[in-house]
Design a protein around this motif. Structure first.
Motif, PDB file in Angstrom:
ATOM      1  N   GLY A  51      -4.620   0.377   2.008  1.00 55.51           N
ATOM      2  CA  GLY A  51      -5.402  -0.540   1.184  1.00 55.51           C
ATOM      3  C   GLY A  51      -4.925  -1.970   1.207  1.00 55.51           C
ATOM      4  N   HIS A  52      -4.114  -2.332   2.172  1.00 61.31           N
ATOM      5  CA  HIS A  52      -3.525  -3.663   2.209  1.00 61.31           C
ATOM      6  C   HIS A  52      -4.151  -4.487   3.331  1.00 61.31           C
ATOM      7  N   LYS A  53      -4.461  -5.730   3.039  1.00 62.06           N
ATOM      8  CA  LYS A  53      -4.928  -6.678   4.049  1.00 62.06           C
ATOM      9  C   LYS A  53      -3.987  -7.870   4.032  1.00 62.06           C
ATOM     10  N   VAL A 105      -7.732 -11.918   9.383  1.00 56.35           N
ATOM     11  CA  VAL A 105      -7.499 -11.043   8.240  1.00 56.35           C
ATOM     12  C   VAL A 105      -7.368  -9.649   8.851  1.00 56.35           C
ATOM     13  N   ASP A 118      -6.673  -5.618   8.421  1.00 55.28           N
ATOM     14  CA  ASP A 118      -6.660  -4.432   7.560  1.00 55.28           C
ATOM     15  C   ASP A 118      -5.582  -3.523   8.113  1.00 55.28           C
ATOM     16  N   THR A 119      -4.539  -3.287   7.329  1.00 54.35           N
ATOM     17  CA  THR A 119      -3.404  -2.506   7.811  1.00 54.35           C
ATOM     18  C   THR A 119      -3.672  -1.000   7.788  1.00 54.35           C
ATOM     19  N   GLY A 120      -4.838  -0.597   7.279  1.00 51.76           N
ATOM     20  CA  GLY A 120      -5.224   0.817   7.306  1.00 51.76           C
ATOM     21  C   GLY A 120      -4.198   1.710   6.632  1.00 51.76           C
ATOM     22  N   ASP A 143     -10.098  -7.427  10.587  1.00 53.52           N
ATOM     23  CA  ASP A 143     -11.223  -7.237   9.667  1.00 53.52           C
ATOM     24  C   ASP A 143     -12.186  -8.415   9.788  1.00 53.52           C
ATOM     25  N   ASP A 197       0.668 -10.875  -0.490  1.00 57.62           N
ATOM     26  CA  ASP A 197      -0.480  -9.979  -0.654  1.00 57.62           C
ATOM     27  C   ASP A 197      -1.786 -10.749  -0.581  1.00 57.62           C
ATOM     28  N   GLY A 251      -2.573  -2.668  12.467  1.00 57.52           N
ATOM     29  CA  GLY A 251      -3.913  -2.497  11.919  1.00 57.52           C
ATOM     30  C   GLY A 251      -4.982  -3.036  12.840  1.00 57.52           C
ATOM     31  N   LYS A 252      -6.108  -3.417  12.233  1.00 55.36           N
ATOM     32  CA  LYS A 252      -7.264  -3.932  12.976  1.00 55.36           C
ATOM     33  C   LYS A 252      -7.757  -5.232  12.347  1.00 55.36           C
ATOM     34  N   ALA A 310      -8.396  -8.148  -2.403  1.00 53.49           N
ATOM     35  CA  ALA A 310      -9.845  -8.150  -2.180  1.00 53.49           C
ATOM     36  C   ALA A 310     -10.494  -9.143  -3.136  1.00 53.49           C
TER      37      ALA A 310
END
Length: 116
Positions: A57-59, A48, A50-52, A36, A91, A33-34, A94
């Motif tokens: 929808g998972h961070k 943190v 963001d798995t994209g 965040d 998990d 991911g990237k 948000a």
């Protein structure tokens, strides 16, 4: 990974003040991911991620001690864990406070006790 789990390793090339937001994150076996957001808090630095679409929808929160290398030229952060370890990590919802003591201990326990 002991007490230093929350600090960037000196060998990682991380420079305090660098902005890593938007950098790609590579596990030992591929992209996850990237970035965040990230912190440089004393005794509590982390990314943190963001798995994209990989885990929609998972961070995840990755302690800075997992950072193996920061590649500024390619805007990539290489971390010392596998995609499976990230997939199975606690998990991060948000709105959850990543400073919550219970969550911090859960992350510490998970990454300190991983078997590689």
């Amino acid at each position: 990974m002991g007490a230093d789990i929350w600090g960037y390793p000196k060998s990682s090339g991380h420079v305090p003040g660098d902005t890593l937001i938007g950098y790609a994150v590579e596990a030992t076996d591929g992209g996850i991911g990237k970035v965040d957001r990230h912190t440089e808090d004393v005794d509590r630095s982390y990314l943190v991620v963001d798995t994209g679409p990989w885990i929609l929808g998972h961070k995840v929160v990755l302690p800075a001690g997992l950072v193996d290398r920061v590649d500024r030229e390619n805007e990539t952060v290489h971390v010392d864990c596998t995609k499976e370890q990230v997939r199975e990590s606690p998990d991060f919802e948000a709105g959850q406070n990543e400073q919550d003591v219970t969550f911090v201990r859960l992350i510490e326990q998970y990454y300190s006790n991983r078997h590689m």
